[in-house]
Every structure is written in structure tokens, then in C-alpha cells.
Design a protein around this motif. Structure first.
Motif, PDB file in Angstrom:
ATOM      1  N   ALA A   1      20.309  62.116  51.546  1.00 42.37           N
ATOM      2  CA  ALA A   1      19.733  62.370  50.227  1.00 42.37           C
ATOM      3  C   ALA A   1      19.735  63.863  49.921  1.00 42.37           C
ATOM      4  O   ALA A   1      20.068  64.285  48.808  1.00 42.37           O
ATOM      5  CB  ALA A   1      18.312  61.806  50.143  1.00 42.37           C
ATOM      6  N   ALA A   2      19.388  64.684  50.925  1.00 39.59           N
ATOM      7  CA  ALA A   2      19.353  66.137  50.718  1.00 39.59           C
ATOM      8  C   ALA A   2      20.760  66.665  50.429  1.00 39.59           C
ATOM      9  O   ALA A   2      20.957  67.508  49.558  1.00 39.59           O
ATOM     10  CB  ALA A   2      18.768  66.828  51.952  1.00 39.59           C
TER      11      ALA A   2
ATOM     12  N   SER B   1      19.153  62.379  44.394  1.00 42.47           N
ATOM     13  CA  SER B   1      20.388  62.079  45.132  1.00 42.47           C
ATOM     14  C   SER B   1      21.371  61.309  44.260  1.00 42.47           C
ATOM     15  O   SER B   1      22.556  61.255  44.567  1.00 42.47           O
ATOM     16  CB  SER B   1      20.069  61.266  46.386  1.00 42.47           C
ATOM     17  OG  SER B   1      19.723  59.935  46.030  1.00 42.47           O
ATOM     18  N   GLY B   2      20.872  60.716  43.171  1.00 42.16           N
ATOM     19  CA  GLY B   2      21.754  59.951  42.302  1.00 42.16           C
ATOM     20  C   GLY B   2      22.100  58.587  42.868  1.00 42.16           C
ATOM     21  O   GLY B   2      22.931  57.877  42.321  1.00 42.16           O
TER      22      GLY B   2
ATOM     23  N   GLY C   1      15.534  53.888  46.548  1.00 44.38           N
ATOM     24  CA  GLY C   1      14.759  52.652  46.683  1.00 44.38           C
ATOM     25  C   GLY C   1      14.277  52.412  48.102  1.00 44.38           C
ATOM     26  O   GLY C   1      13.330  51.668  48.322  1.00 44.38           O
ATOM     27  N   LEU C   2      14.917  53.020  49.073  1.00 39.59           N
ATOM     28  CA  LEU C   2      14.461  52.917  50.466  1.00 39.59           C
ATOM     29  C   LEU C   2      13.548  54.087  50.840  1.00 39.59           C
ATOM     30  O   LEU C   2      12.552  53.917  51.526  1.00 39.59           O
ATOM     31  CB  LEU C   2      15.668  52.896  51.415  1.00 39.59           C
ATOM     32  CG  LEU C   2      16.542  51.646  51.370  1.00 39.59           C
ATOM     33  CD1 LEU C   2      17.848  51.869  52.124  1.00 39.59           C
ATOM     34  CD2 LEU C   2      15.800  50.458  51.945  1.00 39.59           C
ATOM     35  N   ILE C   3      13.913  55.291  50.382  1.00 38.59           N
ATOM     36  CA  ILE C   3      13.194  56.492  50.810  1.00 38.59           C
ATOM     37  C   ILE C   3      11.786  56.550  50.207  1.00 38.59           C
ATOM     38  O   ILE C   3      10.831  56.938  50.875  1.00 38.59           O
ATOM     39  CB  ILE C   3      13.999  57.759  50.457  1.00 38.59           C
ATOM     40  CG1 ILE C   3      15.249  57.824  51.336  1.00 38.59           C
ATOM     41  CG2 ILE C   3      13.159  59.011  50.638  1.00 38.59           C
ATOM     42  CD1 ILE C   3      16.198  58.945  50.977  1.00 38.59           C
TER      43      ILE C   3
ATOM     44  N   ALA D   1      23.917  72.615  54.750  1.00 36.97           N
ATOM     45  CA  ALA D   1      22.680  73.267  55.190  1.00 36.97           C
ATOM     46  C   ALA D   1      21.466  72.429  54.803  1.00 36.97           C
ATOM     47  O   ALA D   1      20.497  72.327  55.567  1.00 36.97           O
ATOM     48  CB  ALA D   1      22.574  74.660  54.576  1.00 36.97           C
ATOM     49  N   ALA D   2      21.516  71.806  53.610  1.00 36.32           N
ATOM     50  CA  ALA D   2      20.393  70.978  53.163  1.00 36.32           C
ATOM     51  C   ALA D   2      20.221  69.778  54.095  1.00 36.32           C
ATOM     52  O   ALA D   2      19.109  69.413  54.473  1.00 36.32           O
ATOM     53  CB  ALA D   2      20.624  70.503  51.721  1.00 36.32           C
ATOM     54  N   GLU D   3      21.347  69.191  54.468  1.00 32.71           N
ATOM     55  CA  GLU D   3      21.320  68.036  55.367  1.00 32.71           C
ATOM     56  C   GLU D   3      20.695  68.426  56.711  1.00 32.71           C
ATOM     57  O   GLU D   3      19.822  67.736  57.236  1.00 32.71           O
ATOM     58  CB  GLU D   3      22.754  67.528  55.566  1.00 32.71           C
ATOM     59  CG  GLU D   3      22.855  66.259  56.356  1.00 32.71           C
ATOM     60  CD  GLU D   3      24.278  65.694  56.381  1.00 32.71           C
ATOM     61  OE1 GLU D   3      25.179  66.280  55.737  1.00 32.71           O
ATOM     62  OE2 GLU D   3      24.476  64.675  57.036  1.00 32.71           O
TER      63      GLU D   3
END
Lengths: 213, 264
Positions: B119-120, B161-162, B168-170, B212-214
Motif C-alpha cells: 500500500a505504501a 493506494s488506489g 478493504g483488508l487494511i 523507500a516507502a515500502e
């Protein structure tokens, strides 16, 4: 089954296939009378087919009450499968360690039915069994939280049955994958099960993306 | 359903400050919020923040009185919250915050580590114009404290995240995690570490640096895991594996898996 309901069944199958394969353009409104003329049948079975497609999420009513084809875009398909791959490969790795004998027997039964449905060319039944097999894998992962939440992933995926798009060679491959997967789980071979699940999902994704472009 | 986007009545509840409005000549006209939604939002927030309203047992009568509404919308709200896994029926009647077992915590952490780094990455890859509102929301979430700040932060990234499936899970995973944290004593040192982790994630997303975000999200969630529960090798509640227990009796024990969609 009466003559009438089998007409509605056939109208439904034809309509769904046209929607999923995008022969009918996503976003376009469906008019009962026009569909009846195209299909060469009366409006009553068409109405029944439309209602079924609406219930299953292929069609949505717009602000004017018209039934509009609602399909994920190719980008949405790609994203959905990215998430499915993460979640299902995770579930399958755990299932390889944790699956119970009862669950393995249940999978054996489902795979046997898979073969029957393949011989009978019953795409609806194949799609249903596909759902049951993948759900059993989630349960076998013993991650209760995942089992409770997985509905969120499946609601939107419903309009995306690769079984409705693929030809008979594709269907044979999906069913063979299922059978092999059960063998690997029985052998507790997590690495091979994950690899197979990944290629299984990628095949389904490619099928849906090729078909929609 | 965002925490800041809620009706402002209900003095018994803690207020989360709204982001400042723009200097527009007209303020936005808001629709009246249906009672059932007001009840849902108010109770949900109390459950997540550990407010007095949800400190003990949640009963229709008490909540209807506190929220000045009839029991019907309250009942509906309680049923929905139970379905979402945030509260559970209490043995003495009514509901209580869902008690989180060590197994629940471990499962939540595993799933979040699986999903949230993706997502990140996706949020960082979004075009700059859609990253701006996200940056503002993340800055707001960084100001908020404790479980609420954590929840807002992670839900904002999931939404950005689009991917509807991912969000819907997070979202429910984070709601459950927040209910758990709301029941834990505060820990200033842990809070500082978590905030530093969130800042690193926000900075990488703002730069548009997906990798880097991941990575920053993964590291942050490892801290979350260390903070919310000790990572023991064999946590309590671990189901027997097929390898360690293969007799007929134990087979019966493991052949009762949680069914999808079941709520407890």
C-alpha cells in the motif's frame, strides 16, 4: 427444468460471457427490449438474466435507473491480482504446514467434482468449485483474522471469473493446477505450493487482461 | 467514517479536531447525518479511543441515554460494530470491546506486514496531485496521539493506494489493532518510536519514492509488532499442527476452522 427457465439460463450465460469478455462495452446501458431482439427470445427470460447479473454485481443501476455494465478496469484487475497473489501465497504456505486430514479429504472431493464439471463443460459449476477450493485453503492457513476479512477481497472479484473467459484448454489447466496443489499440500511442500499458486493466479490474470484489452 | 469527519454533538465524546477550513466565503453545507450512522460513528470512536463511553460494558440503554437517541439506531450500530469485529457480546449482557488474544495480535501483525508495504509503495507511486491531499492527511494523523493517530495514518495510506481490495483488508485490520491498543497502557517511549516510524513513511511517500516507502512501512510495522505483543516462538492459542498431532482426537480438534465471514 422447464423450457422457460432453461431459456433464461442460456440468456444469462450468454449475457455474462458478453459482459466479462467485454463484447458489450463496460459502462454501456443494457435495454431489455434490445437484448431480447439480439438474443432472439422474448423479454421475460431476458429480464430474469438481467436480474441475475445485477445480483452478482456485473450490472449496477445508475442515477436514472438504467442497468449499466460495471466491470473493473484493466488497472483494477492488475491491482486486485497483486493483492490476491500476496494473500493467497501467504495462505498456501501456512496451509502446507497446518492443513488437517479432514480438509485434505474435502479438497479431494472438490477436485473430483472439478473434473466432473470440466467434462460437463459447466463453467458456472467450475467457478463455484474454484471459490470453494480457494476458501478451503484460507481456512487451512489457520489465520482466523484472514478468514474473517477475506470477504472484502472476494466481493469485487466476483465479476472476474477467469473461467467465464478462458477456453477449454485454460479450464483444463486451472483444474489440473487445483489437483496438483492438493498433492503438494498433502506432501507439505510449501515452496512448490506457493510457486504453483503464483503461476495459477498469473495465468488467470493474463487471461482477464488479454481479454479486456 | 474518517475520525475527523463526524458530527460535532455528543459532549461525552472526545473531539478530534477538524483540519482547518480553507478561507472560502461559503462554508460547506452538510447533510443531516442519519441517527444510526451518528450512533455508529460515536460508539466506534469511543471504542477506538478508550473513551469513558466504552470503558466498561456497552448497553443499548446507557448508550441511548448518553447519545440522546432511541435504542433502535444504537442497536443497529452495536450489531454493525460486532460484525466488524470491534466489539463482542458480553457475558453479562450488552457488548464489550473485543478482547484480543495473543494469537489475534500475531495474525494481525503478519497480515499487516504482508499488505501495508505494498500500500505504501502504491501510494508513493500515485501522481503528485493526488499525493498532496494524502500528505495533508498524514500530517494531521502525525499530530494525533496513540491508537487514533496510528489508525488514521495507516487507513489514509491504504485509501491512497488506489486498490479497493487492499484498502478493504487494511482498514479492518487497523481498526482491530486500534481496539487492542486502546486497551493497553500508554507507553511514551513506544509512542515516540512509532511516531518516528510514521514520519519516515510519510517522508518517503511525499518524495514519491516507492521502494523507500515500502521499506519504511515494513520497518515501522516491525516496531508495531514489537510494541503490541512479545514475539514468542510458540504463542498461546497456537493451533496444533498436523505434524505434531496426528491422532484421531486431535484431527477432530483441528477440523473446526474459523469459517470465512464468521464474526465472534
Amino acid at each position: 427444468m422447464s423450457q422457460h427457465s432453461s431459456l433464461a439460463d442460456r440468456a444469462y450465460a450468454e449475457l455474462r460471457s458478453a459482459i466479462v469478455s467485454r463484447r458489450l462495452a463496460p459502462g454501456s446501458a443494457l435495454v431489455e427490449a434490445e437484448l431480447a431482439a439480439m438474443l432472439g427470445i422474448s423479454r421475460t427470460p431476458v429480464r430474469e438474466a438481467l436480474r441475475r447479473c445485477e445480483l452478482e454485481g456485473y450490472l449496477q443501476r445508475d442515477a436514472n435507473g438504467r442497468l449499466v455494465i460495471d466491470l473493473p478496469t484493466p488497472a483494477e484487475v492488475a491491482r486486485l491480482f497483486e493483492v490476491r497473489e500476496l494473500v493467497e501465497c501467504y495462505a498456501v504456505r501456512l496451509a502446507a504446514e497446518r492443513i488437517s486430514d479432514a480438509e485434505l479429504e474435502q479438497l479431494d472431493r472438490l477436485v473430483a467434482e472439478d473434473l466432473d464439471a470440466l467434462r460437463a463443460r459447466d463453467a458456472d459449476r467450475l467457478a463455484e468449485l474454484n471459490g470453494a477450493i480457494h476458501n478451503t485453503l484460507f481456512e487451512a492457513s489457520r489465520n482466523r483474522t484472514l478468514c474473517e476479512l477475506i470477504g472484502a477481497l472476494q466481493g469485487r472479484a466476483h465479476g472476474l471469473e477467469a473461467f467465464a473467459v478462458g477456453d477449454s484448454a485454460d479450464r483444463e489447466r486451472f483444474v489440473a493446477d487445483h489437483r496438483r496443489l492438493v498433492e503438494l499440500l498433502r506432501a507439505s511442500d510449501g515452496d512448490a505450493a506457493v510457486t504453483l499458486m503464483r503461476s495459477h493466479l498469473r495465468h488467470a490474470r493474463e487471461l482477464l487482461l488479454t481479454d479486456s484489452s | 467514517m474518517d475520525l475527523h469527519d463526524r458530527p460535532t454533538d455528543g459532549d461525552a465524546l472526545p473531539r478530534v479536531p477538524r483540519p482547518p477550513d480553507d478561507d472560502a466565503p461559503l462554508r460547506r453545507v452538510t447533510r443531516p447525518v442519519p441517527l444510526a450512522k451518528r450512533a455508529y460513528d460515536a460508539i466506534r470512536e469511543a471504542v477506538l479511543t478508550g473513551a469513558d463511553l466504552a470503558a466498561d460494558r456497552l448497553t443499548e440503554d446507557d448508550l441511548a441515554r448518553s447519545l440522546s437517541m432511541s435504542r433502535t439506531p444504537v442497536r443497529e450500530a452495536l450489531q454493525r460494530l460486532a460484525l466488524a469485529g470491534l466489539i463482542e457480546p458480553s457475558p453479562g449482557g450488552g457488548y464489550a470491546r473485543r478482547r484480543t488474544t495473543p494469537r489475534d495480535v500475531r495474525e494481525q501483525c503478519e497480515l499487516r506486514l504482508l499488505l501495508e508495504p505494498l500500500a505504501a509503495r502504491l501510494a508513493a507511486a500515485a501522481p503528485p496531485e493526488s499525493r498532496e491531499p494524502l500528505a495533508a492527511e498524514l500530517a494531521g494523523a502525525l499530530e494525533a496521539d496513540g491508537a487514533v493517530g496510528e489508525l488514521r495514518f495507516h487507513v489514509a495510506i491504504a485509501d491512497a493506494s488506489g486498490s479497493g481490495a487492499l484498502a478493504g483488508l487494511i482498514r479492518p485490520l487497523n481498526e482491530r489493532a486500534a481496539v487492542h491498543r486502546a486497551q493497553q497502557p500508554g507507553d511514551a517511549q513506544a509512542e515516540r518510536r512509532l511516531r518516528a516510524g510514521r514520519k519516515a513513511v510519510a517522508a518517503a511517500i511525499e518524495r514519491g519514492d516507492g521502494a523507500a516507502a515500502e521499506q519504511a512501512m515494513r520497518e515501522h510495522l516491525e516496531v508495531v509488532r514489537a510494541v503490541v505483543g512479545p514475539a514468542s516462538a510458540r504463542p498461546a492459542g497456537e493451533p496444533p499442527s498436523r505434524r505434531t498431532a496426528a491422532g484421531p482426537a486431535s484431527r477432530r480438534a483441528v477440523s473446526n476452522p474459523a469459517s470465512p465471514g464468521a464474526s465472534r
